[in-house]
Design a protein around this motif. Structure first.
Motif, short mmCIF file in Angstrom:
data_model
loop_
_atom_site.label_atom_id
_atom_site.label_comp_id
_atom_site.label_asym_id
_atom_site.label_seq_id
_atom_site.Cartn_x
_atom_site.Cartn_y
_atom_site.Cartn_z
N ILE A 153 0.97 -0.82 0.21
CA ILE A 153 -0.08 0.22 -0.03
C ILE A 153 1.27 1.37 0.27
O ILE A 153 0.47 2.45 -0.38
CB ILE A 153 -0.72 0.19 1.48
CG1 ILE A 153 -2.22 -1.19 1.40
CG2 ILE A 153 -1.17 1.71 2.00
CD1 ILE A 153 -3.02 -1.00 2.41
N SER A 154 2.39 1.10 1.01
CA SER A 154 2.53 2.53 0.61
C SER A 154 3.59 2.82 -0.74
O SER A 154 4.23 3.28 -0.60
CB SER A 154 3.99 2.24 1.83
OG SER A 154 5.00 1.52 1.13
N LEU A 199 -2.90 6.45 -1.63
CA LEU A 199 -4.31 5.81 -1.88
C LEU A 199 -4.84 6.12 -0.52
O LEU A 199 -3.89 6.53 0.19
CB LEU A 199 -3.42 4.19 -1.02
CG LEU A 199 -4.45 3.75 -0.79
CD1 LEU A 199 -4.74 2.49 -2.32
CD2 LEU A 199 -5.02 2.90 0.17
N SER A 227 -6.92 4.07 -6.28
CA SER A 227 -6.27 4.24 -6.32
C SER A 227 -5.75 3.82 -7.58
O SER A 227 -6.23 3.42 -8.66
CB SER A 227 -5.78 3.24 -5.45
OG SER A 227 -6.06 2.53 -5.56
N ASN A 253 4.20 8.34 -2.23
CA ASN A 253 4.35 8.37 -0.83
C ASN A 253 5.62 8.69 0.11
O ASN A 253 5.73 9.06 1.45
CB ASN A 253 3.40 7.59 0.20
CG ASN A 253 2.47 6.70 -0.01
OD1 ASN A 253 1.48 8.13 -0.86
ND2 ASN A 253 1.74 6.11 -0.41
N GLY A 263 -2.20 5.55 2.06
CA GLY A 263 -0.87 4.83 1.35
C GLY A 263 0.57 5.62 1.91
O GLY A 263 1.43 4.68 2.08
#
Lengths: 373, 281, 348, 300
Positions: free
Chosen positions: D50-51, D56, D62, D69, D268
């Motif tokens: 997710i990062s 996000l 997304s 990020n 995110g």
């Protein structure tokens, strides 16, 4: 003498079925070969010792018999039954561990009763047999103590009783006296032999202490490097070692490497590397064979003048002298350059000191030519 | 056998110390630090008996906050939630963590270093990181948040702490003990239950206590995994501290501190007992 | 495995909360603002219906929304979203369309809430109460009487770490926008950024961003001024003479909080019962007398004692209301900008 | 005798029949392993994934992968948050060490033996209580009209408004983690071989010299382990900065918390921050394992 009696018993039972037998056993740990091609047969009622330096595979051998290890190859037989695949808890053997491995959350009594309770013996029977065992090891007053409240020797006896109470076919003892001090050790050695005689069951003991092995055992297996070097009675091992390793490991000895000049049926003449010519007892050997001559320090005599006879006699000089009470421990440097350790009874008639010129001599039958490794 | 044998041996480096230690600067400083540790707790204790609502000034002695506390259903139900979470998580973790510690001590296998490393992670990774990861995981798996999800999340660190404590005891344990039991005819299961587990019991107990305290005190992981009306005590306390504290929180502190002291005392006692039994003569 | 999980995860993270079927323990779980229900209200309901009430509290609409989306909202049968949040949640399909035949007492609502812009025809939400957002101060320790938002900036040194602002993005940035003469609902990036910079200037002097929990410190004199919702503020002004609530001259926000049933709600029956319970004039007026929110219920208003009806903090005069504006949902870009600046200002 | 290179026969039936050798490890290790995999490893991998999705947010569609990020973290405002977290951690670790070492030293070497255990338990007893309530206690003490200022003014000193400042955070963190510091230092000092001090004295060292030349170097692994533990804990503490730090003490934990349960739902960005935190902590541990004493670390 006790030893000859024991040797005779051992010989008498050789014909019966062995209590424990290892056949061509191998054990590897990863890439390490701990035990290789082991063949071993222990007769019923024998006190059998496995002796060797640390790391020689003796404890592994014991653990193979106990069932804590499975052989990589080969078979383990107990009383004729192949138990190679039988787990430890279903083998009719019991072990006394070097660390005792007492259950310190249980009292002495509960420790001893453990094996019986596991087998679901009736409570009364458990009580009786635990009582007997306690009496046997003279620990009745300690029955309700915890192991941590006992002395080392007492803990040792609990460990013995805990194994004995199950009436195993074979008792396995892993350095049973290793954790005790010298005096207690002697005392426990006596107790062990007494117990063995009383119970008449087979004992297999692992030890690195050769004196202990000699004192207690009917037969000894000397192990080195994962292999058995020699199996025999104590006097076999001591007086007739098969290899230089055994000669060196059991007791003290002087080892003189050399080659055979003349070979006779029971005797050879050897020229050592430093040029000394030695007569020695030997088996079937041929001329020019590389050998090591082994002569025990206590078999060598010291005198101020030369001795006659057909033995070995050489001139030298005392280079070190240690006074040990019962005897003197000297190192004699021979004129040929070799040094021999000599053990001399402490008597008034041999006044020797460092630098005294002396003669050393021993009978040909008191030294042994061994095949070089 | 054991270094901290309680036999009062004279310490060779120091002359025998009288019951009252001399007033040296280290002892004075230590006393000051003890005061520092207990000062806030005493302040809370004093204010819990203060009649004033604003805690700023002393308005007289009163037990009203204790009465308020014990009739506060919400707080009591939060306490019940917390206890449920801690007891269930610790109970399951005690089994899993102990098994894991034994397994790690007993077997060699490929990937063992990795396994061991992962088992240490919950002790190392900050709570907040574990908390958010667990939330993301639960949301992505569409698992509805509830009391059960808090328990599941707490089990991660509980079992890690228990396993670490048990492992360190296992390392000091005689490796032959279990073999001795097998040798005497016990099956592997019997050996584990009758010999190994009793031997590990003090460590398992200590690990459980540690895990219990951590679980009862956990705010972050609970906050991120709570749902379904589950509302453990730290979340409730946090919410009250933020939305305006009434002094019944002071009373709660006193009650909790007394409870913890009791638990700590019990732990000390158990440790002392097991040392006594095992101490060598 | 991680890849698979991640795909699933991304779907769940971007879609509405999959949840449903959270723990239905028979109780009515309510997710609301602090001070909107008390034991009196809950006990009266339980006594009437036999349904126990469990109340959880949120600090801001956004946090409530996060909880609902993150899966923790499965347990709640009743939510109290504000006006603009109702619109936002409608767009995310998070609210149940109300079955108006199961609701009694709608006719008691004041006319202006009969068909609100944020939720036409009250199809998904029932207006519960309304109020303003202003400044609450302690006369004894405040360096003066705040007339307008500017007061905070002008006296920032004297007020240093004696101010709290709401922990609410739209309210606090909105008040700053208002102090600059802009709208709460500005979608002009330059205006929003100007407000951000102005708030940043005040930030070091703000003790904390708090929606509730400033009361004790304000009463004790540890704080001088707190930005507060009128409902919270009035309770304090009535309790202590030193407390004053003002609606800043340049205008404040005018908010309506509603009752809504989330799409994933368990125990929907109880939720309707709760709504009907609160719509009863007797219940509503009694709650107002205890909790001091301005009711949107005309029948309840009429039952209130005169001093409450005439309380200008509670029911401000028309000209004050005229300067105020309601917060409405802004476009996505502006929301992003608000989000970003809010994160930065609270992190500085 | 026997040739040294005797071949090992291939596995016998005995070894092959060894009853279900996989069963033990599976029963012992699988349950905890599965649990850790499911609720620790997998979630952390998810966070990592997710990062890598810029921007996000929960509830919003997304885009693709990228480092957005992480780049966002490089903005000055967030770098300041990280810097502030490090400052909190370093500062309070040093404070804990300076305050804790004399206490541990006294407990381990000077305190009356008979009471030693009890005294130690007494010092770490506050750890057993809610960390939230202990932090909350400091708000009562440090508020302008609180106990601390009452004491100051009684002594004729000027009052301080420390609540909601970094000073309060330092006090709170030091208070919260001092017992851990003392506990680990005590364990290390207790193992100190006091004969070394005798030997040093015998060789003519003054007490001061033997303290710096013997005691400190001998306990260095303990000092390192204790400091690391306190550093990691304070770096990522949430409760103290939240309750005592007010608006001026945003640290990395609070920032992550706000990204997930706060208004913006920037999951995110929050995941990226979380990964950075995990990385920082792992780095600290790796340094200790590389240059420190492993045993002390595991014991700690």
């Amino acid at each position: 003498m006790a030893q000859t009696v024991r040797a005779a018993t051992a010989a008498a039972v050789t014909q019966t079925q062995p209590d424990v037998e290892l056949r061509q056993v191998f054990k590897t740990f990863g890439a390490d070969l701990a035990v290789r091609q082991l063949d071993l047969a222990v007769q019923p009622g024998e006190f059998f010792s496995i002796l060797g330096p640390s790391g020689c595979g003796k404890t592994t051998t014991l653990r193979l018999i106990a069932g804590f290890e499975t052989p990589t190859a080969g078979d383990v037989l107990i009383q004729g039954a192949n138990v190679s695949a039988v787990p430890a808890h279903r083998r009719p053997v019991n072990t006394v561990f070097q660390s005792y491995a007492l259950f310190d959350h249980m009292t002495v009594k509960d420790n001893i009763a453990f094996g019986l309770k596991i087998r679901h013996l009736a409570a009364a029977q458990v009580r009786d047999r635990v009582g007997d065992a306690l009496r046997l090891v003279r620990l009745e007053p300690m029955a309700n103590r915890y192991p941590a409240q006992l002395s080392g020797g007492q803990q040792q006896r609990v460990a013995l009783a805990r194994a004995l109470v199950n009436r195993p076919a074979v008792m396995l003892l892993d350095e049973p006296l290793g954790a005790l001090d010298q005096k207690l050790r002697k005392q426990m050695q006596v107790e062990l032999t007494t117990l063995h005689r009383q119970l008449g069951i087979t004992f297999i003991m692992v030890t690195h202490d050769q004196e202990e092995a000699l004192a207690l055992s009917d037969r000894i297996a000397v192990m080195n490097n994962g292999q058995i070097e020699q199996i025999g009675t104590p006097s076999d091992i001591y007086d007739r070692p098969h290899t230089p390793f055994v000669a060196d490991f059991i007791g003290d000895t002087n080892l003189l490497p050399g080659r055979i000049d003349e070979a006779h049926p029971a005797q050879v003449r050897v020229t050592t590397e430093s040029g000394l010519r030695v007569l020695a007892r030997a088996g079937n050997m041929s001329s020019n064979q590389a050998v090591v001559v082994s002569v025990r320090p206590e078999k060598i005599n010291l005198s101020l003048g030369a001795a006659g006879g057909n033995g070995n006699c050489y001139q030298g000089q005392v280079s070190h002298l240690m006074y040990l009470g019962t005897h003197l421990h000297c190192i004699v440097r021979l004129s040929s350059g070799e040094s021999l350790t000599v053990r001399q009874p402490n008597r008034a008639d041999t006044p020797i000191a460092v630098d005294t010129p002396v003669y050393v001599h021993w009978a040909a039958d008191d030294c042994l030519a061994l095949e070089a490794a | 056998m054991r270094p901290n044998s309680s036999a009062p041996q004279p310490d060779p480096t120091h002359p025998p110390i009288p019951l009252m230690p001399r007033l040296t600067w280290p002892s004075l400083f230590t006393a000051l630090m003890y005061a520092f540790m207990y000062f806030p707790i005493i302040v809370l204790g004093v204010y819990s008996f203060n009649d004033s609502r604003y805690s700023a000034s002393w308005d007289g002695f009163s037990l009203r906050w204790y009465r308020a506390l014990f009739s506060d259903r919400r707080l009591l139900s939060a306490l019940q939630d917390s206890l449920t979470i801690a007891v269930v998580a610790v109970a399951i973790s005690a089994v899993l963590g102990t098994l894991m510690a034994i397994g790690l001590a007993r077997y060699r296998f490929r990937g063992k270093a990795l396994y061991r490393g992962v088992s240490y992670l919950p002790l190392i990774i900050p709570d907040i990181a574990i908390a958010v990861a667990t939330l993301v995981f639960l949301v992505s798996m569409a698992v509805p948040l509830s009391l059960a999800t808090i328990i599941a999340a707490h089990m991660v660190f509980c079992l890690a702490y228990i396993a670490v404590v048990v492992s360190s005891r296992l390392q000091r344990l005689d490796p032959n003990l279990e073999e001795a039991a097998l040798d005497l005819g016990a099956t592997p299961t019997q050996a584990m239950i009758q010999v190994l587990i009793p031997q590990l019991a003090p460590a398992i107990f200590a690990g459980c206590l540690l895990a219990f305290v951590l679980s009862m005190d956990d705010l972050l992981i609970s906050s991120f995994t709570a749902g379904g009306g589950a509302n453990p005590l730290p979340i409730e306390i946090f919410s009250r501290v933020r939305t305006g504290v009434k002094p019944d929180i002071n009373a709660l502190s006193v009650v909790l501190i007394l409870g913890s002291a009791l638990l700590a005392g019990l732990a000390e006692y158990v440790r002392y007992r097991s040392d006594r039994i095992r101490q060598s003569t | 495995m991680a890849g698979l999980a991640a795909t699933n995860c991304r779907q769940n993270l971007s879609g509405p909360s999959a949840g449903g079927g959270g723990g239905d323990d028979g109780a009515l779980h309510i997710y609301t603002w602090a001070n909107y229900t008390d034991d009196g209200l809950a006990d009266a309901f339980t006594e009437r219906t036999g349904i126990p009430v469990v109340v959880d509290i949120f600090d801001s609409n956004e946090i409530m929304l996060t909880r609902m989306q993150a899966g923790g909202g499965d347990a709640y049968s009743i939510l109290y979203p504000s006006d603009y949040m109702v619109s936002e949640m409608l767009e995310l399909n998070l609210l149940t369309e109300l079955d108006q035949s199961r609701i009694t007492g709608l006719e008691n609502l004041k006319a202006q809430w009969a068909n609100p812009a944020y939720d036409p025809n009250n199809a998904h939400s029932i207006p519960f109460c309304w109020g303003t957002t202003g400044l609450l101060y302690n006369r004894e320790v405040s360096p003066g009487e705040p007339i307008d938002w500017d007061f905070l900036w002008e006296n920032q040194d004297a007020l240093s770490r004696r101010i709290t602002m709401l922990d609410d993005m739209r309210e606090t940035l909105g008040a700053t926008l208002k102090s600059l003469g802009y709208s709460y609902n500005s979608s002009n990036p330059a205006e929003i950024e100007a407000a951000y910079n102005r708030l940043l200037e005040l930030q070091p002097h703000i003790a904390a961003f708090k929606t509730t929990g400033f009361e004790n410190e304000l009463l004790g004199g540890d704080l001088s001024v707190s930005m507060a919702y009128s409902s919270d503020a009035i309770a304090l002004t009535l309790e202590d003479d030193r407390m004053e609530y003002i609606i800043p001259d340049s205008g404040a926000s005018l908010w309506t909080d509603t009752l809504a049933i989330p799409a994933t709600a368990p125990n929907v029956d109880a939720a309707y019962q709760w709504i009907n319970f609160l719509l009863e004039p007797e219940t509503a007026s009694a709650a107002v007398e205890r909790l001091y929110f301005a009711t949107a219920n005309q029948a309840a208003f009429e039952r209130l004692p005169a001093d409450i009806q005439n309380n200008q903090d509670l029911y401000p005069p028309e000209e004050v209301l005229a300067k105020s504006e309601g917060i409405v949902a802004v476009d996505a870009d502006s929301t992003d900008l608000f989000d970003q600046f809010w994160t930065e200002v609270t992190s500085a | 005798m026997t040739p040294a290179s005797a071949p090992i026969p291939s596995t016998t039936w005995a070894a092959r029949l060894a009853p279900r050798r996989w069963l033990g490890p599976v029963v012992l290790l699988a349950p905890a392993g599965v649990w850790l995999l499911l609720l620790l490893v997998l979630p952390t991998l998810l966070i990592l994934e997710i990062s890598l999705v810029p921007g996000l947010r929960l509830g919003q569609p997304s885009g693709g992968y990228g480092l957005g990020n992480y780049l966002q973290i490089l903005q000055p405002v967030y770098l300041r948050v990280i810097g502030r977290s490090l400052a909190f951690a370093v500062g309070s670790t040093l404070l804990c060490l300076v305050l804790g070492f004399p206490v541990a030293y006294w407990l381990a070497l000077l305190s009356p033996r008979r009471w030693r255990n009890l005294l130690l338990v007494g010092f770490i007893l506050p750890l057993w209580t809610s960390s939230l309530l202990r932090a909350y206690a400091w708000t009562t003490i440090l508020r302008p009209s609180g106990v601390f200022n009452t004491m100051l003014t009684t002594l004729g000193l000027p009052a301080q408004n420390w609540l909601n400042t970094p000073t309060a955070v330092f006090i709170g963190l030091t208070y919260s983690f001092l017992p851990y510091m003392v506990l680990i230092l005590y364990a290390s000092l207790e193992k100190l071989d006091t004969r070394l001090l005798e030997a040093a004295a015998d060789l003519g060292a003054t007490p001061r010299q033997s303290f710096w030349k013997i005691t400190v170097p001998q306990t260095l692994p303990g000092i390192a382990a204790a400091s690391l533990l306190v550093f990691i804990s304070t770096l990522s503490d949430f409760v103290v900065p939240t309750l005592l730090g007010g608006a001026s003490s945003m640290n990395i934990s609070r920032l992550i918390y706000n990204q997930f349960l706060g208004p913006t739902r920037a999951w995110g960005f929050g995941s990226a921050l979380s990964m950075v935190l995990i990385l920082a902590v792992s780095l600290a541990i790796a340094l200790l394992l590389r240059y420190g004493d492993r045993n002390t670390v595991t014991e700690a």
